[in-house]
Design a protein around this motif. Sequence first.
Motif, mmCIF file in Angstrom:
data_model
loop_
_atom_site.group_PDB
_atom_site.id
_atom_site.type_symbol
_atom_site.label_atom_id
_atom_site.label_comp_id
_atom_site.label_asym_id
_atom_site.label_seq_id
_atom_site.Cartn_x
_atom_site.Cartn_y
_atom_site.Cartn_z
ATOM 1 N N THR A 1 0.813 -1.210 0.000
ATOM 2 C CA THR A 1 0.000 0.000 0.000
ATOM 3 C C THR A 1 0.852 1.268 0.000
ATOM 4 O O THR A 1 0.418 2.289 -0.483
ATOM 5 N N LEU B 1 -8.133 -0.113 6.009
ATOM 6 C CA LEU B 1 -7.551 0.104 4.680
ATOM 7 C C LEU B 1 -7.558 1.566 4.283
ATOM 8 O O LEU B 1 -6.621 2.061 3.673
ATOM 9 N N TRP B 2 -8.640 2.257 4.648
ATOM 10 C CA TRP B 2 -8.842 3.582 4.078
ATOM 11 C C TRP B 2 -7.708 4.579 4.367
ATOM 12 O O TRP B 2 -7.210 5.221 3.435
ATOM 13 N N LEU C 1 -4.727 4.075 2.036
ATOM 14 C CA LEU C 1 -4.884 4.289 0.600
ATOM 15 C C LEU C 1 -5.594 5.581 0.265
ATOM 16 O O LEU C 1 -5.463 6.106 -0.839
ATOM 17 N N GLY C 2 -6.357 6.124 1.197
ATOM 18 C CA GLY C 2 -7.241 7.233 0.855
ATOM 19 C C GLY C 2 -6.770 8.603 1.284
ATOM 20 O O GLY C 2 -7.334 9.605 0.871
ATOM 21 N N ALA D 1 -9.292 3.052 -2.053
ATOM 22 C CA ALA D 1 -9.468 2.110 -0.951
ATOM 23 C C ALA D 1 -10.625 1.177 -1.246
ATOM 24 O O ALA D 1 -10.557 -0.029 -0.995
ATOM 25 N N TRP E 1 -10.870 -2.814 -1.443
ATOM 26 C CA TRP E 1 -11.705 -3.405 -0.400
ATOM 27 C C TRP E 1 -12.746 -4.354 -0.972
ATOM 28 O O TRP E 1 -12.946 -5.444 -0.461
#
Lengths: 305, 407
Positions: A123, B22-23, B26-27, B39, B43
């Motif tokens: 990531t 996750l957010w 990635l976000g 994200a 996801w």
Amino acid sequence: MDYFLQQMINGLTLGGVYALVALGYTMVYGIIQLINFAHGEIFAAGGYLGVIFLSFLTANGFMETHPGLGVGLSLVLSMGYCAMLAMAVEKVAYKPLRQSSRLSVLLSALGMSIFLQNGLMLTQGVYDKAYPTEFTHGGFDFGAIRVSYMQIGILAVTALLLVALNTLVFKTRMGKAMRATAQDKVMSALVGISANKVISMTFAIGACLAAAAGIMVGLYYGSVRYDMGFVPGIKAFAAAVLGGIGNITGAMVGGLIIGMVEIMAAAYLPMGGQYKDVFAFVILIAVLYFMPTGIMGENVDDTRV
Amino acid sequence: MTRGSRVWMLFALAMGWLFLLLWPLLGIHPDGALTFAEAFAVWWKIALAALCCFVVFRLSRLGVFDAVTRPLARLTRGVGRVYSSSPKWMFLVPLMAFALAYPFFTDRYAQDVAVNVLVYICLGLGLNVVVGLCGLLDLGYIAFYGVGAYTYALLSLHYGLSFWLCLPICAAFAAVAGCLIGYPTLRMRGDYLAIVTLGFGEIVRIVINNWMTLTNGPNGILGIPPPSLVVPVISDGGLVLETVVMRQLSYMYYIILALAVFTVVAVRRLNFSRIGRAWEAIREDETAAELMGVNTFRFKLLAYAMGAVFGGLAGAFFAARMRFVSPESFTFIESAMVLAMVVLGGLGSIPGVILGALALVALPEVFRQFELYRMLVFGGVMAVMMLVRPEGLWPAARMGKRSDDEG
């Protein structure tokens, strides 16, 4: 003399960071007897989240107006994130294995560590990520000794967190429940303490401390890397073992010793700088050879170790 | 709330939790922008895969797949019975024939993979002696591999010793290293041992990395000579001794095959000797073993030394084959990989370890195009395997539970 004092302060800073990470190992070990290999990765994730939040705040101009608040906010957010991450790891990889052998849980932890490390790499990329550190310049001069704001900040946050943890563990109901579970799971379950809740809480608290350490290391060195969790992780575990694993005060003392030894060795021994990573392990092996349960470990029979 | 709906609610909660994790990664962008699309794109794939797995899991719990799994289980049991009742050579002879003929019908790439698998079989079996037979958890095993590799590299470059002469020397050096590591750790057990061996592994790697004058540090050692063999050749003048430099991959394949066979035979002989019984006694209950007159000190040291010997042999081969060594090859992740083979295959079981090496080295080659995700999947599989099959793919016949596992 000045040089020595300067190194003292450097060692204290580094030792404080190791102590924070070591607490997470020691608390988890105290309760479920597991070397949580994924803890080093939580530390790395904390560092990354710090970069992400700080960069976001810097880009939005928040850091220029409120630098202290910005760092504090990133710290808290990153700690919260890591607490969630650690609880998820515990639920997925450790909880279903409560009844299985030591080795299975250990390997599951190892697998989780590799998984998280590579997740971070995928990531966030393989390259170093730089911290926005415009606000960390400057410091105080005491004669020839220089203490940067950064070091003062790290020492202050470390001390604060250690005091907070001590209060939590020794003064609150939650802490009492944790100590009871660590001592005897069956008995504490009989008196109505939910072991699952306590274990989740322990993971969350340990992860908070690791995340704080991750941010501070990131700020101190100016950058983070996806694999930065491994070496500090095992050194912190060595610190926890050195102090007597399962013992909270021991972990703090162990962390400080390892940090001090590392800095002093780098400063005074020939080639010490190159071999500084070795000293943590050498001292660990030396101490364990003479005191198999660590410096502050309980004096138990060999078979329980 | 019924149990069924509760399970689904927990699943939804887990997926929501995953998105929250996750957010931020990635976000949130360094330029100050917040996005959700990236994200979400990751996801929903994970969520869909998890949903499929979860549905299959629930259905199998309800017994929908019984019609398939029951006959399958019967089949594997039947195969197992046939295997155990027929003489072993019936399986070993075709297997050996296949292994010997392998380079004749495969290309370079397939041979390369096979050589890798065989190297890991040697390593896995060596670690199996320490972890599987004696029950000493060693997280720094790759250090012996490194000792073997560097011993051959230095001896052959500086003193011009041949590969065959170096093999026993490498094994001896590794055994000495094993004793050096084993001696101070003998009083420790379980997790303390694990962390100390991990520390030793790191010490060896750091020393290799920093001892510039001897090991050339992070740059590694280049130009290690390949093994050579003196063979009699009939030429026009009669019988002449000729030196053949074994540069070709198929030669290397046969060397490592021989080493692997040697390792299998040696570990098997050790396992069924008095020493092996003593190791197993120590694994099952160290205190009881000591009371019954097993000299645990000597046998634990011996286990370290014996395990290290196979690691050293594999290391010497590795150096000869790559013709280049650097500290990069001896990191903790390699130790974890070898340990994962031993545990995935089945602790203390020789066919299990071979199966584990095949599964962890050969299988990922099939999924080469997902190179990036390889280690991610490796970590995930390691954790999942512990959940679904903690005793390994091919468990050893004699295996108990360590007494200090309780509580």
